[in-house]
Design an enzyme around this catalytic site. Structure first.
Site, PDB file in Angstrom:
ATOM      1  CG  HIS A   1      -6.629   0.733  -1.936  1.00 43.95           C
ATOM      2  ND1 HIS A   1      -6.853   0.113  -0.727  1.00 43.95           N
ATOM      3  CD2 HIS A   1      -7.618   0.283  -2.758  1.00 43.95           C
ATOM      4  CE1 HIS A   1      -7.921  -0.660  -0.811  1.00 43.95           C
ATOM      5  NE2 HIS A   1      -8.408  -0.572  -2.017  1.00 43.95           N
TER       6      HIS A   1
ATOM      7  CG  HIS B   1      -4.667   0.258   3.645  1.00 46.99           C
ATOM      8  ND1 HIS B   1      -3.912  -0.641   2.924  1.00 46.99           N
ATOM      9  CD2 HIS B   1      -5.582   0.756   2.775  1.00 46.99           C
ATOM     10  CE1 HIS B   1      -4.360  -0.694   1.682  1.00 46.99           C
ATOM     11  NE2 HIS B   1      -5.363   0.144   1.564  1.00 46.99           N
TER      12      HIS B   1
ATOM     13  CB  CYS C   1      -1.002  -0.011   1.158  1.00 45.98           C
ATOM     14  SG  CYS C   1      -0.286   0.207   2.812  1.00 45.98           S
TER      15      CYS C   1
END
Length: 343
Positions: free
Chosen positions: A319, A307, A258
């Site tokens: 993402h 995240h 991420c």
């Protein structure tokens, strides 16, 4: 007349054996029933695997942080070692000059006590003897002062190098621990997936691929514009990587985790941001209202900031989700939003 005989009763031994055999059969059957694991449903396995992948991502961000720290420490250690070598060379030069001064005095009639003290192993100890300094010429005193100062500086640099090297060793150990933990979690997820039938595994793969395809083709990003040119460039770069696989510790150009994805996207816009999601959370101006987010802003999720994605517009983020998935669009409401970060 036919003979009618009563059946011979079973012996006590035979009854005992039969009873024992029946009891054993019941016991074995019961144990087998208890030992046989209940067949997990596809839904249950998917939920467990998703949870494991989420845990893996947390550790992945720790791994990325340890990697970043290791790189910085290696650079610092190299710079300190170069400085130590330079200062050692300067100290050797100063001591050579002092030796030359002693030789000159010896040739002119011997080395007096003051010069002998100049050549001592601990110039600081000599400098503390102020009364003796009166016996030195200004040139001799200056030489000793320089040597003492250089020695102090060199000792300090060596101590700093030793501290950094220990910190580097600790960081390497942390890296190894994080890698081992990630591998164990991924192995657990793989074992769960392998417990499914081939048809069930194919169903999961098809479902993921279909979801990604729908997200890419049907997503409505609205017509909002980025707050800065660099944010617009970062988002544009990120869009070119839709479909690239998630791989822990990867930062492009063909696979990402991420924070590797977001740092890569901004690098394409000529902007260097920290490597981990936790550090990226403090890389710019925080935006706490979703309604104020602009395309290209970083979006931080979960209370521990493990995240991050890029805001794409109209309530969507771009993402790298987790292991087993690829870079894609997803609704911002699918994860616990914390805040945005404007770079």
């Amino acid at each position: 007349m036919a003979s009618h005989r009563r059946p011979k009763p079973a012996s006590r031994t035979r009854v005992t054996v039969l009873t024992a055999t029946a009891a054993a059969a019941v016991a074995i059957s019961s144990q087998a029933a208890q030992a046989a694991p209940a067949k997990q449903t596809l839904k249950s396995v998917k939920a467990q695997v998703t949870a494991i992948y989420d845990e893996t991502e947390k550790v992945t961000e720790k791994l990325d942080g340890a990697k970043e720290k290791q790189e910085k420490l290696q650079k610092q250690v190299s710079e300190i070692q170069d400085e130590v070598a330079r200062e050692q060379g300067e100290l050797n030069g100063l001591q050579d000059q002092l030796g030359a001064l002693a030789s000159a005095q010896y040739r002119s009639g011997g080395i007096d006590e003051s010069v002998q003290l100049l050549l001592s192993a601990d110039p600081d100890d000599y400098l503390d003897k102020a009364s003796t300094l009166d016996q030195l010429s200004s040139k001799q005193a200056d030489a000793l002062e320089q040597i003492a100062a250089k020695k102090r500086s060199l000792d300090q640099q060596k101590a700093e190098a030793a501290t950094k090297l220990q910190e580097l060793d600790d960081t390497r150990a942390e890296l190894a621990k994080n890698k081992k933990e990630i591998q164990a979690k991924l192995a657990k997820a793989t074992k769960l997936l392998n417990s499914l039938t081939a048809a069930q595994r194919a169903s999961i793969a098809a479902s993921n691929a279909s979801a990604a395809s729908r997200a890419a083709s049907r997503v409505d990003l609205g017509d909002d514009t980025a707050a800065t040119a660099r944010a617009a460039e970062a988002l544009a770069a990120g869009k070119t990587k839709i479909g690239s696989p998630y791989v822990y510790g990867a930062s492009g150009p063909n696979s990402f985790d991420c924070s590797g994805f977001t740092s890569w996207a901004y690098a394409q816009a000529g902007v260097s941001i920290p490597r981990t999601s936790e550090s990226q959370a403090s890389a710019g101006t925080r935006i706490y209202s979703q309604s104020q987010l602009k395309p290209g802003d970083l979006v931080i999720f979960y209370s521990d900031y493990h995240h991050v994605g890029l805001y794409a517009g109209n309530g969507m983020v771009l993402h790298a989700p987790r292991t087993g998935e690829s870079v894609k669009y997803e609704s911002i409401g699918d994860m616990p939003f914390q805040f945005g970060v404007r770079i």
